[in-house]
Design a protein around this motif. Structure first.
Motif, short mmCIF file in Angstrom:
data_model
loop_
_atom_site.label_atom_id
_atom_site.label_comp_id
_atom_site.label_asym_id
_atom_site.label_seq_id
_atom_site.Cartn_x
_atom_site.Cartn_y
_atom_site.Cartn_z
N ASP A 190 0.77 -1.14 0.08
CA ASP A 190 0.08 -0.02 -0.04
C ASP A 190 0.72 1.26 0.08
O ASP A 190 0.35 2.24 -0.80
CB ASP A 190 -0.86 0.04 1.08
CG ASP A 190 -2.23 -0.86 0.99
OD1 ASP A 190 -2.64 -0.73 -0.07
OD2 ASP A 190 -2.55 -1.83 1.97
N VAL A 191 1.96 1.00 0.71
CA VAL A 191 3.06 2.44 0.83
C VAL A 191 3.63 2.49 -0.60
O VAL A 191 3.83 3.61 -1.28
CB VAL A 191 4.01 2.05 1.71
CG1 VAL A 191 5.25 3.03 1.84
CG2 VAL A 191 3.41 2.36 3.25
N LEU A 192 3.87 1.57 -1.17
CA LEU A 192 4.86 1.39 -2.33
C LEU A 192 3.67 1.77 -3.49
O LEU A 192 4.29 2.75 -4.31
CB LEU A 192 5.22 0.07 -2.83
CG LEU A 192 5.81 -0.42 -3.94
CD1 LEU A 192 7.20 0.38 -3.83
CD2 LEU A 192 6.08 -1.84 -4.59
N LEU A 193 2.40 1.37 -3.36
CA LEU A 193 1.47 2.08 -4.53
C LEU A 193 1.50 3.46 -4.43
O LEU A 193 1.37 4.35 -5.43
CB LEU A 193 0.18 1.27 -4.19
CG LEU A 193 -0.98 1.91 -5.24
CD1 LEU A 193 -0.53 1.56 -6.78
CD2 LEU A 193 -2.20 1.01 -4.95
N GLU A 194 1.27 4.02 -3.29
CA GLU A 194 1.35 5.52 -2.87
C GLU A 194 2.48 6.36 -3.51
O GLU A 194 2.26 7.18 -4.05
CB GLU A 194 0.96 5.73 -1.20
CG GLU A 194 1.03 7.22 -1.30
CD GLU A 194 -0.26 8.12 -1.57
OE1 GLU A 194 -0.05 9.17 -1.96
OE2 GLU A 194 -1.15 7.28 -2.05
#
Length: 294
Positions: free
Chosen positions: A37-41
């Motif tokens: 989720d952090v990577l996607l952001e």
């Protein structure tokens, strides 16, 4: 340079190489966990063209599956290409429950065929980004910001070898490796700590899988041997998955018998008890007994 800027810079470097050598956008590998989720952001903030890929493990919790589908629904509305890949084995659709009887053994910390088949076969000859971090495990401390994934044959299975790269000129190193057209990997948040991840999620108001609000600190396959004793709670919360494993173990024992392999366990429940950590199961087999049969 702060960690967010450093991570985005890694993404931009990998994107440049992906577009130049593969002529395709960088792929964000998405599992539904907090790190992805952090990577996607970070991908969204980088401004690069990208695609998102999820490997459907067939053993994720329902909450994880729902979270992935909701995230992908929103991404598609933004015009971002997303793919949920259904796993295959020997050219046929498969699942955790089909693999266990075919492999004649449960997945273990030492023999993680489930990962190699259900998670790591997608995005061949592409440049992908993962949420791997150094502080997740001792093994991951050996990983690098930029890696090449090469395939070798072992018992007719593909496994992953990481090429460590120590030269400081990352663009030149990646240029040399990308030219070989193997799968390439960038790990943008490799130096982030567990605390860094949660602080970023909180400060940027990133939505995560509801399992984290239920006290889980990891989101992955239910029953993963790498989760250790935490599996006991998983099977309490998801009893249907326990039944699926036991049923798969029963079919595994029948298949071992059919192939003339040694079988000292009587039932799928016996195998499950050993697998979950009970050292007093009658007729217990050692992991070496299984490996010898592979």
């Amino acid at each position: 340079m702060d960690k967010e800027k450093k991570a985005i810079e890694r993404i931009k470097i990998a994107s440049e190489m992906s577009l130049h050598h593969y002529e395709k956008p960088l792929v964000c590998a998405y599992s539904g966990g907090k790190d992805s989720d952090v990577l996607l952001e970070l991908f969204k903030r980088s401004g690069i063209p990208f695609e998102v890929h999820n490997s459907h493990t067939t053993a994720d919790a329902p909450q994880t599956v729902r979270h992935i589908r909701e995230v992908f629904r929103k991404l598609k509305l933004e015009g971002i290409k997303c793919e949920i890949e259904i796993p295959t084995y020997k050219g046929e659709p498969t699942s955790m429950w089909k693999l266990i009887p075919e492999k004649l053994m449960p997945p273990t910390r030492l023999v993680r065929y489930c990962c190699s088949v259900l998670k790591e076969t997608g995005c061949a000859n592409r440049y992908i980004a993962t949420g791997v971090r150094w502080d997740e495990s001792t093994a991951r401390m050996q990983r690098e910001e930029f890696e090449k994934i090469a395939n070798k044959k072992k018992d007719k299975e593909k496994f992953t070898i990481t090429m460590l790269m120590n030269d400081n000129d990352k663009r030149r190193r990646m240029n040399e490796l990308c030219m070989q057209q193997n799968k390439m990997v960038v790990n943008p948040i490799i130096d982030w700590t567990h605390r860094d991840v949660w602080e970023y999620i909180s400060s940027e108001k990133i939505e995560t899988c509801e399992l984290y609000q239920c006290g889980y600190d990891r989101v992955g396959c239910i029953g993963c041997p790498m989760a250790g004793k935490k599996r006991e709670r998983e099977f309490e919360d998801f009893p249907q998955y326990k039944k699926l494993y036991i049923h798969a173990f029963e079919r595994m024992l029948k298949e071992r018998e059919r192939r003339g392999k040694e079988n000292t366990w009587k039932t799928g429940e016996d195998v499950f008890a050993w697998w979950i950590g009970d050292e007093n199961v009658p007729g217990q087999m050692h992991i070496k007994d299984f490996i010898a049969d592979e």
